[in-house]
Design an enzyme around this catalytic site. Structure first.
Site, PDB file in Angstrom:
ATOM      1  N   LYS A 103     125.848  45.487 104.729  1.00 15.71           N
ATOM      2  CA  LYS A 103     126.200  46.060 106.033  1.00 15.71           C
ATOM      3  C   LYS A 103     127.663  46.421 106.032  1.00 15.71           C
ATOM      4  O   LYS A 103     128.461  45.821 105.305  1.00 15.71           O
ATOM      5  CB  LYS A 103     125.953  45.039 107.138  1.00 15.71           C
ATOM      6  CG  LYS A 103     125.775  45.675 108.503  1.00 15.71           C
ATOM      7  CD  LYS A 103     124.356  46.166 108.681  1.00 15.71           C
ATOM      8  CE  LYS A 103     124.066  46.690 110.055  1.00 15.71           C
ATOM      9  NZ  LYS A 103     122.613  46.722 110.271  1.00 15.71           N
ATOM     10  N   GLY A 216     120.828  53.425 123.299  1.00 16.00           N
ATOM     11  CA  GLY A 216     121.307  54.172 122.137  1.00 16.00           C
ATOM     12  C   GLY A 216     120.123  54.810 121.435  1.00 16.00           C
ATOM     13  O   GLY A 216     119.065  55.034 122.038  1.00 16.00           O
ATOM     14  N   ASN A 217     120.277  55.086 120.151  1.00 19.92           N
ATOM     15  CA  ASN A 217     119.197  55.696 119.376  1.00 19.92           C
ATOM     16  C   ASN A 217     117.923  54.855 119.473  1.00 19.92           C
ATOM     17  O   ASN A 217     116.832  55.376 119.680  1.00 19.92           O
ATOM     18  CB  ASN A 217     119.639  55.830 117.909  1.00 19.92           C
ATOM     19  CG  ASN A 217     118.478  56.169 116.988  1.00 19.92           C
ATOM     20  OD1 ASN A 217     117.724  55.298 116.557  1.00 19.92           O
ATOM     21  ND2 ASN A 217     118.281  57.446 116.715  1.00 19.92           N
ATOM     22  N   GLY A 219     117.015  52.083 121.652  1.00 19.15           N
ATOM     23  CA  GLY A 219     116.464  51.882 122.994  1.00 19.15           C
ATOM     24  C   GLY A 219     115.909  53.175 123.582  1.00 19.15           C
ATOM     25  O   GLY A 219     114.820  53.186 124.176  1.00 19.15           O
TER      26      GLY A 219
HETATM   27  N1  GLU Z   1     121.216  49.911 110.750  1.00 16.12           N
HETATM   28  C1  GLU Z   1     119.789  49.836 110.659  1.00 16.12           C
HETATM   29  C2  GLU Z   1     119.317  48.406 110.618  1.00 16.12           C
HETATM   30  O1  GLU Z   1     119.965  47.528 111.128  1.00 16.12           O
HETATM   31  C3  GLU Z   1     119.227  50.697 109.553  1.00 16.12           C
HETATM   32  C4  GLU Z   1     119.726  50.418 108.186  1.00 16.12           C
HETATM   33  C5  GLU Z   1     119.335  51.473 107.164  1.00 16.12           C
HETATM   34  O2  GLU Z   1     118.666  52.432 107.524  1.00 16.12           O
HETATM   35  O3  GLU Z   1     119.733  51.296 106.008  1.00 16.12           O
HETATM   36  O4  GLU Z   1     118.250  48.119 110.143  1.00 16.12           O
END
Ligand code: GLU
Length: 407
Positions: A103, A216-217, A219
Site C-alpha cells: 500500500k 467516493g468511488n 460508496g
Molecule cells: N485500493 C483498493 C483496495 O483497497 C484497490 C487496490 C488495487 O486495485 O490494487 O483494495
C-alpha cells in the site's frame, strides 16, 4: 484514535487463536518486508516549495508482486499504510489472485491542491518510488482520493524513468490509457456480488433497506448498484455528514445535488445526520465505505443494522468486532467484501501484460465467479471452525500465504 496497524495485529491474534499457525510463519507475517518513506518536493503555484511525505509499504509477496492502492489523505501516516498493506496481502489471498500485498500514501489533503500541483505530487511519488515498482515487483492502484487520471500520470512518469514501455505497473488507469473495462465500479459491484452470495445465510431479504457511509468511488457505485437491484438506500453520507429518507433516496438526484451544492445536506425530502448518527440508524444492511475506525467499542452497542458489509478498509475495530459478534450481527470483512477492486485490477494487469482488452461483460463475469466461490469457501470455514467471517477469512488467507511460503 487507535493505531490501525495495532488493530490489524489484534485481528491477526484473534483469528490465529481460533486456528493456530507455525510460530515462524507468525513472525514473518506480522511485519512488512519493506517500508519506504520519501520526501516529495512540489513547487506550488504561488512559487513556494512544499515538501510532502510519501510512503510505500510492501508487506508480503509470497503469492505474487506487491499489489495495493495509494491513498492521498491528510490523516494518512506510516501506521495506516502498514495496516492497509497487511490487509492487501490477505485480501489478494482471499480472492486467490496471484498478488502479494502493499500500500502507498501521501499525507496531503488533495482538495487544497490545484490540478497542476496534484499532477506534480503524483509524478513525484512515482519518481521517488520507481526503483521498487514494476509489473513483476509492485503494482499500485487507486485508493481514497486517487483517481484514474492520477494513475495515468504515475504510470507515465514510471515509464519515463525506467525506460520500460509497459502499462502494467499501475492499475485503475483511464480506459484510453490501458485501463480495464469495469475497474471503476468493481469494488462496489464486487461488494454486491459478495453480499448477494451470503445474504440468504443470514436471512437478509431482497429489497432490504441499506445505509451507506461514504460517497467516493466505492460508496457512490455501491449505492447505484444496490438501488438497481431493488434495494432501498435510506441514508448516505460524505465526509461532511449525511442525509436520511426512510422512503428511499434517489441516488442520481443526490449525486447532482452534491455536485451543485458541495454537500449532501438540504437534499429535498431528507433530514440531515452526522456520520456518527448515520452508523446507528435502524436498517437491514449497513455499508461503511469511507475510512477505518468508524465502529468502535464506544458505538458498537448502538448499531441497529442486522448485517454489515465492510466496503471501506478497517472500519470496525477488534473490540467492536467482539461486541457485534456477541450481539449476533454478522460482518462481511473488508478483505472479502471489497476484494472486487483488486480482482479487476489484476485483470487489468493481465490484459496489459498480454496486450488484450476484455469486454465489461467478461470482466464482471470473471469477477463474479471468483467472489461467489470465495464467499462460499469463507462461509463454510466460519461454520467449520465456529467463528465469524473475519476470522474465517483471515484463516483462509493465512493458509494460502503460508503454503506459498513453504510452511
Ligand atoms: N485500493 C483498493 C483496495 O483497497 C484497490 C487496490 C488495487 O486495485 O490494487 O483494495
Amino acid at each position: 484514535m487507535s493505531n490501525p496497524f495495532e488493530n490489524a495485529m489484534m485481528q491477526l491474534k484473534r483469528a490465529t487463536a481460533v486456528q493456530p499457525f507455525p510460530e515462524a510463519f507468525m513472525k514473518q507475517i506480522s511485519s512488512p518486508n519493506r517500508e519506504v518513506r520519501i520526501s516529495i518536493p512540489v513547487m506550488m503555484d504561488n512559487g513556494t516549495l512544499q515538501v510532502f511525505e510519501g510512503y510505500r509499504v510492501e508487506h508480503n509477496n509470497a503469492r505474487g508482486p506487491y499489489k495495493g492502492g495509494i491513498r492521498f489523505h491528510h490523516d494518512t501516516d506510516i501506521n495506516e499504510v502498514k495496516a492497509l498493506a497487511f490487509w492487501m496481502a490477505l485480501k489478494c489471498a482471499v480472492a486467490n489472485i496471484p498478488m502479494g500485498g502493499g500500500k502507498g500514501g501521501v499525507t496531503v489533503d488533495p482538495k487544497t491542491l490545484s490540478k497542476t500541483e496534484l499532477e506534480k505530487l503524483s509524478r513525484g511519488w512515482a519518481r521517488g518510488m520507481a526503483d521498487i515498482l514494476g509489473p513483476k515487483k509492485d503494482v499500485p492502484a487507486p485508493d481514497v482520493n486517487t483517481t484514474p487520471e492520477i494513475m495515468s500520470w504515475m504510470n507515465d512518469e514510471y515509464m519515463k524513468i525506467s525506460g520500460e514501455t509497459t502499462l502494467a505497473t499501475f492499475t485503475g488507469k483511464p480506459l484510453d490509457k490501458g485501463g480495464s473495462e469495469g475497474r471503476g465500479a468493481a469494488t462496489g459491484l464486487g461488494g454486491y456480488y459478495v453480499f448477494d452470495a451470503l445474504r440468504s445465510k443470514y436471512n437478509i431479504a431482497e429489497g432490504a433497506s441499506v445505509v451507506i457511509q461514504g460517497f467516493g468511488n466505492v460508496g457512490g457505485n455501491a449505492a447505484e448498484i444496490f438501488l438497481a437491484h431493488g434495494y432501498k438506500i435510506i441514508a448516505m453520507s460524505d465526509s461532511k455528514g449525511g442525509v436520511v429518507n426512510e422512503a428511499g433516496l434517489d441516488i442520481k438526484a443526490l449525486e447532482e445535488w452534491k455536485k451543485s451544492n458541495g454537500a449532501l445536506a438540504g437534499f429535498p425530502g431528507s433530514r440531515t445526520v452526522t456520520n456518527a448518527e448515520l452508523l446507528e440508524l435502524p436498517c437491514d444492511v449497513l455499508i461503511p465505505a469511507a475510512l477505518e475506525n468508524q465502529i468502535t467499542a464506544t458505538n458498537a452497542g448502538s448499531v441497529k443494522a442486522k448485517f454489515i458489509l465492510e466496503l471501506a478498509n478497517g472500519p470496525i475495530t477488534p473490540e467492536a468486532d467482539e461486541a457485534l459478534y456477541e450481539r449476533g450481527i454478522p460482518v462481511v470483512p473488508d478483505i472479502l467484501a471489497n476484494s472486487g477492486g483488486v480482482t479487476v485490477s489484476t485483470f487489468e494487469w493481465e490484459q496489459n501484460l498480454k496486450g488484450e482488452h476484455w469486454t465489461e461483460a467478461d470482466v464482471n463475469a470473471k469477477m463474479k465467479e471468483i467472489l461467489d466461490m470465495e464467499s462460499g469457501i469463507i462461509y463454510d470455514k466460519s461454520v467449520a471452525v465456529n467463528t465469524d467471517l473475519r476470522r474465517a477469512a483471515f484463516i483462509v488467507a493465512l493458509e494460502r500465504i503460508a503454503k506459498a511460503m513453504g510452511y
